[in-house]
Design a protein around this motif. Structure first.
Motif, PDB file in Angstrom:
ATOM      1  N   HIS A  21       0.828  -1.203   0.000  1.00  0.00           N
ATOM      2  CA  HIS A  21       0.000   0.000   0.000  1.00  0.00           C
ATOM      3  C   HIS A  21       0.867   1.260   0.000  1.00  0.00           C
ATOM      4  O   HIS A  21       2.094   1.195   0.135  1.00  0.00           O
ATOM      5  CB  HIS A  21      -0.932  -0.008   1.216  1.00  0.00           C
ATOM      6  CG  HIS A  21      -1.790  -1.223   1.290  1.00  0.00           C
ATOM      7  ND1 HIS A  21      -2.541  -1.680   0.225  1.00  0.00           N
ATOM      8  CD2 HIS A  21      -2.023  -2.104   2.310  1.00  0.00           C
ATOM      9  CE1 HIS A  21      -3.188  -2.771   0.573  1.00  0.00           C
ATOM     10  NE2 HIS A  21      -2.901  -3.050   1.831  1.00  0.00           N
ATOM     11  N   SER A  22       0.240   2.400  -0.159  1.00  0.00           N
ATOM     12  CA  SER A  22       0.961   3.668  -0.234  1.00  0.00           C
ATOM     13  C   SER A  22       1.571   4.035   1.113  1.00  0.00           C
ATOM     14  O   SER A  22       0.872   4.111   2.129  1.00  0.00           O
ATOM     15  CB  SER A  22       0.013   4.781  -0.687  1.00  0.00           C
ATOM     16  OG  SER A  22       0.576   6.054  -0.444  1.00  0.00           O
ATOM     17  N   ARG A  23       2.875   4.286   1.116  1.00  0.00           N
ATOM     18  CA  ARG A  23       3.576   4.703   2.333  1.00  0.00           C
ATOM     19  C   ARG A  23       3.031   6.046   2.827  1.00  0.00           C
ATOM     20  O   ARG A  23       2.814   6.235   4.023  1.00  0.00           O
ATOM     21  CB  ARG A  23       5.076   4.830   2.053  1.00  0.00           C
ATOM     22  CG  ARG A  23       5.919   5.160   3.282  1.00  0.00           C
ATOM     23  CD  ARG A  23       7.364   5.412   2.865  1.00  0.00           C
ATOM     24  NE  ARG A  23       8.263   5.425   4.002  1.00  0.00           N
ATOM     25  CZ  ARG A  23       8.444   6.457   4.816  1.00  0.00           C
ATOM     26  NH1 ARG A  23       7.786   7.583   4.608  1.00  0.00           N
ATOM     27  NH2 ARG A  23       9.291   6.384   5.830  1.00  0.00           N
ATOM     28  N   GLU A  24       2.788   6.966   1.904  1.00  0.00           N
ATOM     29  CA  GLU A  24       2.309   8.292   2.272  1.00  0.00           C
ATOM     30  C   GLU A  24       0.928   8.227   2.915  1.00  0.00           C
ATOM     31  O   GLU A  24       0.652   8.913   3.907  1.00  0.00           O
ATOM     32  CB  GLU A  24       2.258   9.203   1.047  1.00  0.00           C
ATOM     33  CG  GLU A  24       1.805  10.615   1.352  1.00  0.00           C
ATOM     34  CD  GLU A  24       1.682  11.490   0.120  1.00  0.00           C
ATOM     35  OE1 GLU A  24       1.384  12.695   0.284  1.00  0.00           O
ATOM     36  OE2 GLU A  24       1.862  10.982  -0.999  1.00  0.00           O
ATOM     37  N   ALA A  81      -8.395  11.928   0.254  1.00  0.00           N
ATOM     38  CA  ALA A  81      -9.166  11.649  -0.964  1.00  0.00           C
ATOM     39  C   ALA A  81      -8.680  12.459  -2.156  1.00  0.00           C
ATOM     40  O   ALA A  81      -8.826  12.029  -3.313  1.00  0.00           O
ATOM     41  CB  ALA A  81     -10.648  11.920  -0.710  1.00  0.00           C
ATOM     42  N   LEU A  82      -8.100  13.617  -1.893  1.00  0.00           N
ATOM     43  CA  LEU A  82      -7.625  14.482  -2.975  1.00  0.00           C
ATOM     44  C   LEU A  82      -6.207  14.137  -3.430  1.00  0.00           C
ATOM     45  O   LEU A  82      -5.730  14.691  -4.420  1.00  0.00           O
ATOM     46  CB  LEU A  82      -7.677  15.945  -2.526  1.00  0.00           C
ATOM     47  CG  LEU A  82      -9.080  16.490  -2.218  1.00  0.00           C
ATOM     48  CD1 LEU A  82      -8.994  17.879  -1.631  1.00  0.00           C
ATOM     49  CD2 LEU A  82      -9.949  16.480  -3.472  1.00  0.00           C
ATOM     50  N   LYS A  83      -5.568  13.227  -2.733  1.00  0.00           N
ATOM     51  CA  LYS A  83      -4.203  12.861  -3.089  1.00  0.00           C
ATOM     52  C   LYS A  83      -4.167  11.964  -4.338  1.00  0.00           C
ATOM     53  O   LYS A  83      -5.103  11.211  -4.611  1.00  0.00           O
ATOM     54  CB  LYS A  83      -3.512  12.151  -1.924  1.00  0.00           C
ATOM     55  CG  LYS A  83      -3.117  13.092  -0.796  1.00  0.00           C
ATOM     56  CD  LYS A  83      -2.311  12.388   0.264  1.00  0.00           C
ATOM     57  CE  LYS A  83      -1.847  13.363   1.340  1.00  0.00           C
ATOM     58  NZ  LYS A  83      -0.880  14.344   0.809  1.00  0.00           N
ATOM     59  N   GLU A  84      -3.046  12.029  -5.033  1.00  0.00           N
ATOM     60  CA  GLU A  84      -2.837  11.235  -6.240  1.00  0.00           C
ATOM     61  C   GLU A  84      -2.987   9.740  -5.971  1.00  0.00           C
ATOM     62  O   GLU A  84      -3.540   9.004  -6.786  1.00  0.00           O
ATOM     63  CB  GLU A  84      -1.428  11.521  -6.781  1.00  0.00           C
ATOM     64  CG  GLU A  84      -1.040  10.705  -7.991  1.00  0.00           C
ATOM     65  CD  GLU A  84       0.404  10.914  -8.384  1.00  0.00           C
ATOM     66  OE1 GLU A  84       0.963  10.031  -9.061  1.00  0.00           O
ATOM     67  OE2 GLU A  84       0.986  11.952  -8.003  1.00  0.00           O
ATOM     68  N   GLN A  85      -2.523   9.299  -4.782  1.00  0.00           N
ATOM     69  CA  GLN A  85      -2.580   7.872  -4.462  1.00  0.00           C
ATOM     70  C   GLN A  85      -4.014   7.357  -4.406  1.00  0.00           C
ATOM     71  O   GLN A  85      -4.312   6.252  -4.862  1.00  0.00           O
ATOM     72  CB  GLN A  85      -1.878   7.599  -3.123  1.00  0.00           C
ATOM     73  CG  GLN A  85      -0.373   7.668  -3.189  1.00  0.00           C
ATOM     74  CD  GLN A  85       0.137   9.085  -3.121  1.00  0.00           C
ATOM     75  OE1 GLN A  85      -0.648  10.040  -3.064  1.00  0.00           O
ATOM     76  NE2 GLN A  85       1.451   9.255  -3.116  1.00  0.00           N
ATOM     77  N   GLY A  99      -5.777   4.654  -6.857  1.00  0.00           N
ATOM     78  CA  GLY A  99      -6.404   3.448  -6.311  1.00  0.00           C
ATOM     79  C   GLY A  99      -7.816   3.258  -6.823  1.00  0.00           C
ATOM     80  O   GLY A  99      -8.228   2.137  -7.158  1.00  0.00           O
ATOM     81  N   ILE A 100      -8.578   4.346  -6.920  1.00  0.00           N
ATOM     82  CA  ILE A 100      -9.959   4.265  -7.418  1.00  0.00           C
ATOM     83  C   ILE A 100      -9.966   3.922  -8.906  1.00  0.00           C
ATOM     84  O   ILE A 100     -10.759   3.085  -9.367  1.00  0.00           O
ATOM     85  CB  ILE A 100     -10.701   5.588  -7.149  1.00  0.00           C
ATOM     86  CG1 ILE A 100     -10.884   5.777  -5.632  1.00  0.00           C
ATOM     87  CG2 ILE A 100     -12.054   5.604  -7.852  1.00  0.00           C
ATOM     88  CD1 ILE A 100     -11.413   7.136  -5.242  1.00  0.00           C
ATOM     89  N   ALA A 107      -4.076  -3.837 -10.555  1.00  0.00           N
ATOM     90  CA  ALA A 107      -3.412  -3.477  -9.303  1.00  0.00           C
ATOM     91  C   ALA A 107      -3.002  -1.996  -9.352  1.00  0.00           C
ATOM     92  O   ALA A 107      -2.516  -1.526 -10.385  1.00  0.00           O
ATOM     93  CB  ALA A 107      -2.191  -4.329  -9.079  1.00  0.00           C
ATOM     94  N   PRO A 108      -3.206  -1.252  -8.272  1.00  0.00           N
ATOM     95  CA  PRO A 108      -2.807   0.171  -8.282  1.00  0.00           C
ATOM     96  C   PRO A 108      -1.290   0.324  -8.313  1.00  0.00           C
ATOM     97  O   PRO A 108      -0.549  -0.526  -7.820  1.00  0.00           O
ATOM     98  CB  PRO A 108      -3.390   0.696  -6.981  1.00  0.00           C
ATOM     99  CG  PRO A 108      -3.499  -0.489  -6.089  1.00  0.00           C
ATOM    100  CD  PRO A 108      -3.817  -1.637  -6.992  1.00  0.00           C
ATOM    101  N   LYS A 109      -0.837   1.422  -8.913  1.00  0.00           N
ATOM    102  CA  LYS A 109       0.603   1.732  -8.947  1.00  0.00           C
ATOM    103  C   LYS A 109       0.813   3.034  -8.169  1.00  0.00           C
ATOM    104  O   LYS A 109       0.698   4.128  -8.715  1.00  0.00           O
ATOM    105  CB  LYS A 109       1.054   1.895 -10.404  1.00  0.00           C
ATOM    106  CG  LYS A 109       0.907   0.608 -11.220  1.00  0.00           C
ATOM    107  CD  LYS A 109       1.335   0.836 -12.665  1.00  0.00           C
ATOM    108  CE  LYS A 109       1.138  -0.443 -13.486  1.00  0.00           C
ATOM    109  NZ  LYS A 109       1.514  -0.234 -14.924  1.00  0.00           N
ATOM    110  N   PHE A 110       1.076   2.866  -6.891  1.00  0.00           N
ATOM    111  CA  PHE A 110       1.245   4.034  -6.026  1.00  0.00           C
ATOM    112  C   PHE A 110       2.636   4.631  -6.219  1.00  0.00           C
ATOM    113  O   PHE A 110       3.633   3.915  -6.258  1.00  0.00           O
ATOM    114  CB  PHE A 110       1.053   3.647  -4.557  1.00  0.00           C
ATOM    115  CG  PHE A 110      -0.335   3.156  -4.249  1.00  0.00           C
ATOM    116  CD1 PHE A 110      -1.434   3.969  -4.479  1.00  0.00           C
ATOM    117  CD2 PHE A 110      -0.542   1.889  -3.720  1.00  0.00           C
ATOM    118  CE1 PHE A 110      -2.723   3.546  -4.186  1.00  0.00           C
ATOM    119  CE2 PHE A 110      -1.822   1.448  -3.420  1.00  0.00           C
ATOM    120  CZ  PHE A 110      -2.909   2.273  -3.660  1.00  0.00           C
ATOM    121  N   SER A 111       2.682   5.958  -6.312  1.00  0.00           N
ATOM    122  CA  SER A 111       3.958   6.647  -6.514  1.00  0.00           C
ATOM    123  C   SER A 111       4.768   6.734  -5.222  1.00  0.00           C
ATOM    124  O   SER A 111       5.982   6.908  -5.260  1.00  0.00           O
ATOM    125  CB  SER A 111       3.723   8.055  -7.076  1.00  0.00           C
ATOM    126  OG  SER A 111       2.912   8.813  -6.187  1.00  0.00           O
TER     127      SER A 111
END
Length: 227
Positions: A169-172, A205-209, A213-214, A222-226
């Motif tokens: 999952h996204s670290r941020e 919710a406004l973040k790129e991650q 994901g949506i 699969a999502p590609k989180f930055s």
């Protein structure tokens, strides 16, 4: 304590998860008693020792990545405090948890801070006043322990499974969520907690991650989180 605090702060900058465990048959018996045998009532070393311990516990809560304790054998006094301060706790069936300072004439006041916020207050107070331990099963029953393993090897496998899920999952996002998880739980009222949590969830919710994901959900990939 200072060395472990520095390690926690350093590792969190480079890795997605921190695991705290022992290389011996016990997790931790707490302070070295030689460190807290002071020569006089006004010995300044006392405040330094307990102050450093508290700073370590705060560092664990404030670090942006999940911290997992792997408890085998005894987790007593400040060792129990350390385990309870972690975000998650895995234990072997042989693990025991205690606040035994009263037996030495030293009430476990600082270890009681994280413990009393997890275990029922009456159970915590009984442990503080008797110094007697509880088993891993009792700790699991009251929500102190996430999972129990029959051996150290099984505990390692369980920990690996949890870590694999976390790092996917996204670290941020996890960092943002961890901070607010503890922030909202300290609010005086549920209304204040919702107000705080709603602000953070809006920010999230406004973040790129989140948008990635949506999009991945609708595109069945699969999502590609930055980050």
């Amino acid at each position: 304590m200072a060395a472990l605090k520095n390690e926690v702060e350093s590792i969190s900058q480079q890795h997605r998860c921190i695991i705290i465990k022992s290389s011996s048959k016990h997790f931790s018996a707490g302070h070295d008693l030689k460190e807290i045998k002071f020569e006089k009532k006004s010995d300044s070393k006392a405040s330094i020792v307990f102050g450093l311990c508290s700073e370590l516990m705060k560092a664990i809560r404030e670090t942006p990545v999940p911290v997992i304790a792997q408890v085998n054998g005894a987790a007593y006094a400040a060792g129990f405090q350390l385990a309870a301060s972690c975000d998650m706790l895995l234990a072997t069936r042989q693990a025991k948890f205690a606040l035994p300072g009263v037996k030495l004439g030293l009430f476990c006041t600082t270890p009681a801070v994280p413990v009393s916020r997890i275990l029922p207050k009456k159970l915590t107070f009984e442990m503080l006043c008797t110094g007697e331990p509880i088993t891993a099963e009792v700790a699991l029953q009251h929500g102190l322990v996430n999972k129990i393993a029959d051996s150290n090897e099984e505990m390692e496998r369980l920990c690996d499974e949890v870590v694999r899920k976390i790092v996917g999952h996204s670290r941020e996002v996890i960092a943002l969520g961890k901070t607010e998880f503890y922030n909202q739980s300290s609010k005086a009222t549920e209304e204040e907690a919702y107000e705080s949590a709603a602000c953070i969830m809006t920010e999230n919710a406004l973040k790129e991650q989140c948008q990635e994901g949506i999009s991945a959900f609708f595109e069945k990939r699969a999502p590609k989180f930055s980050s």
